[in-house]
Write an enzyme that holds these catalytic residues in place. Sequence first.
Site, PDB file in Angstrom:
ATOM      1  N   CYS A 157      20.779  23.538  29.219  1.00 31.82           N
ATOM      2  CA  CYS A 157      21.163  22.449  28.324  1.00 31.82           C
ATOM      3  C   CYS A 157      19.993  22.158  27.410  1.00 31.82           C
ATOM      4  O   CYS A 157      18.880  21.964  27.881  1.00 31.82           O
ATOM      5  CB  CYS A 157      21.459  21.173  29.104  1.00 31.82           C
ATOM      6  N   GLN A 197      12.117  40.499  40.312  1.00 33.84           N
ATOM      7  CA  GLN A 197      13.007  39.879  41.305  1.00 33.84           C
ATOM      8  C   GLN A 197      13.250  40.779  42.511  1.00 33.84           C
ATOM      9  O   GLN A 197      13.779  40.324  43.524  1.00 33.84           O
ATOM     10  CB  GLN A 197      14.356  39.529  40.664  1.00 33.84           C
ATOM     11  N   ASN A 241      17.729  38.582  37.390  1.00 41.01           N
ATOM     12  CA  ASN A 241      17.381  37.329  38.066  1.00 41.01           C
ATOM     13  C   ASN A 241      18.566  36.379  38.221  1.00 41.01           C
ATOM     14  O   ASN A 241      18.647  35.624  39.178  1.00 41.01           O
ATOM     15  CB  ASN A 241      16.242  36.620  37.328  1.00 41.01           C
TER      16      ASN A 241
HETATM   17  N1  PLP Z   1      10.976  38.784  34.945  1.00 41.62           N
HETATM   18  C1  PLP Z   1      11.968  38.295  35.714  1.00 41.62           C
HETATM   19  C2  PLP Z   1      13.146  39.150  36.039  1.00 41.62           C
HETATM   20  C3  PLP Z   1      11.888  36.983  36.206  1.00 41.62           C
HETATM   21  O1  PLP Z   1      12.876  36.511  36.959  1.00 41.62           O
HETATM   22  C4  PLP Z   1      10.755  36.196  35.855  1.00 41.62           C
HETATM   23  C5  PLP Z   1      10.674  34.802  36.310  1.00 41.62           C
HETATM   24  O2  PLP Z   1      11.650  34.173  36.662  1.00 41.62           O
HETATM   25  C6  PLP Z   1       9.758  36.774  35.066  1.00 41.62           C
HETATM   26  C7  PLP Z   1       9.910  38.050  34.625  1.00 41.62           C
HETATM   27  C8  PLP Z   1       8.531  35.979  34.662  1.00 41.62           C
HETATM   28  O3  PLP Z   1       7.698  35.721  35.759  1.00 41.62           O
HETATM   29  P1  PLP Z   1       6.686  34.461  35.753  1.00 41.62           P
HETATM   30  O4  PLP Z   1       7.515  33.251  35.505  1.00 41.62           O
HETATM   31  O5  PLP Z   1       6.077  34.458  37.079  1.00 41.62           O
HETATM   32  O6  PLP Z   1       5.719  34.674  34.669  1.00 41.62           O
END
Ligand code: PLP
Length: 401
Positions: free
Chosen positions: A336, A189, A159
Site C-alpha cells: 500500500c 530465499q 520470495n
Molecule cells: N533477494 C531476495 C529474493 C530477497 O527475498 C531479498 C530480501 O527479502 C533480497 C534479495 C535482499 O536481501 P536484503 O534485504 O538482506 O538486502
Amino acid sequence: MIYLDHNATTIPVPGLSSVVSPYLSSSFGNPSSSNYLAGREAKEAIEKSREQLASLVDCSPEEIIFTSGGTEAIYLSFLGLLDRLKEPTAADFTNKIAISRVEHSAVQDAAKYIASLTSGGLASTEITNLEINSDLSIGSLTLDQQKGIKIVASMLANNETGIFHDPSAFLNSLDTINSDYEFLSDPVQTIGKTNFSFSKSRASISFLSAHKFGGPKGIGALLVKKNSKWKPSFVGGGQEQGRRGGTESVPLIVGLGHAAVNAKKSLADGYEEEIKILRDKFEETLLSEIKNIEIVGQGKKRLPNTSCFLTSGVIGGEVSKAISLKDICISSGSACSSGSINPSKVLVALGYSTTKAISALRVSFGHGNTLEEIPIVVKELKNIVSEMRLKNESKLSKLMS
Ligand code: PLP
C-alpha cells in the site's frame, strides 16, 4: 506470537548472541592489524566464518566476498559488470541485461540503475524482460532479442511465491548463439531452506543474506566464480582481497558463520522435509476450511516452507493487519502506498488479475513453528475472511441498488 513470516526474516539461531558478543567487547581487534594477536584473532574469526559459509553453499572460500547483505551484493554484482555493458556492439544490436519479470526489487532496480550509467556512451544498455511461461519456467526470446545479452538475471526461488522458475531451456537456447554473458542467480530465499550448491549452479555470480537463514541482519555475501569477468568496484583499504573495501564487521561475519553451521546441520537432519510437512498441512487445512482459495504454484517446484494463496473477496493487506491483532504474523503480497493498493508485480507477471493479486497472502514457515499452530491460524483466517467477504458483499450490493 505465532511467527509465520520467515521469508521476511528468520528467528535468530540458538546461541547467536553469545557467539557474537565477544566481538562486541573483548575481541575487538581490526582484522587488518596483523602485527599483533588481537588483529590476527579477528582475521582468523573472519576466515573461519568464510569456510563455514563455503561449506553451506558448496563453493570455494575465495569465491566469497562479505557485504552488508543481499541488496549490496546484488548492487556490487551489476556494478562489477559495468565494463561489459560498455563494450561496443555491431550496428544492428545493443548490449542487454535480460531479467526475469519475477526478480526481487533489489535486482530490478540495480539492473535499471546500472543500465542508465551506460547511456550516452559508445554503447547503451537495454533491459530485456524475460516473461514467465505457463509451466512457470523462464520464457524464450527471439534471435534478435538474444543478440548482445551480457547479463542474465533469474532468481532461484521467488520470495513471494516460493516458486522455482527454471531458466535452463532459456539458457540452453541462448548458449547456442551467444555464450558471452554472466548469469546472475539470486538464491537469497533458498539458502538454509534447501541444499544449494554454488559450484554446481550455472550462475557465475550469486548472493546471500544471513538474516534469511538465522543469522544477523546487515551481513551477507557476494559469490563470484573464478571464471567470471566481474571486476571490483567498491575499493579502498584492500579488504576482501581488494574486492570490497572497508573494515569488516567481525561480529556480524562471525554470526553469519554460526548461522551457516546451524543451517547445514539442520538440512542434514531433514529440515526440508520437516518444514514441508507443516506447509502441506497448512494448505490442506486452509483449502478444507475456507472456500474459494487458490494456492499459487501448487504442484510445482516450490520452497518447502512457503505458501502464497489468493482468497477471493478480500484484500491481502487488510487480512494481514487484522490477523496481526491476534498476534499472528503473516505477510501480504500487495504493497500500500499513498492510500492506493499496488498488486504484487510477481503475481501479475504470473498472469493473475489485479483483483486476484491484491488478495494474496504469504505464510512462510521456519524453525520454531509447530503443527499445533496450524488450526489456530486457519481458524483466525477463516473468521477474518468471512467477516471481510460479508462486508465487501454488502458494500457491493449497496452500490448496485
Ligand atoms: N533477494 C531476495 C529474493 C530477497 O527475498 C531479498 C530480501 O527479502 C533480497 C534479495 C535482499 O536481501 P536484503 O534485504 O538482506 O538486502
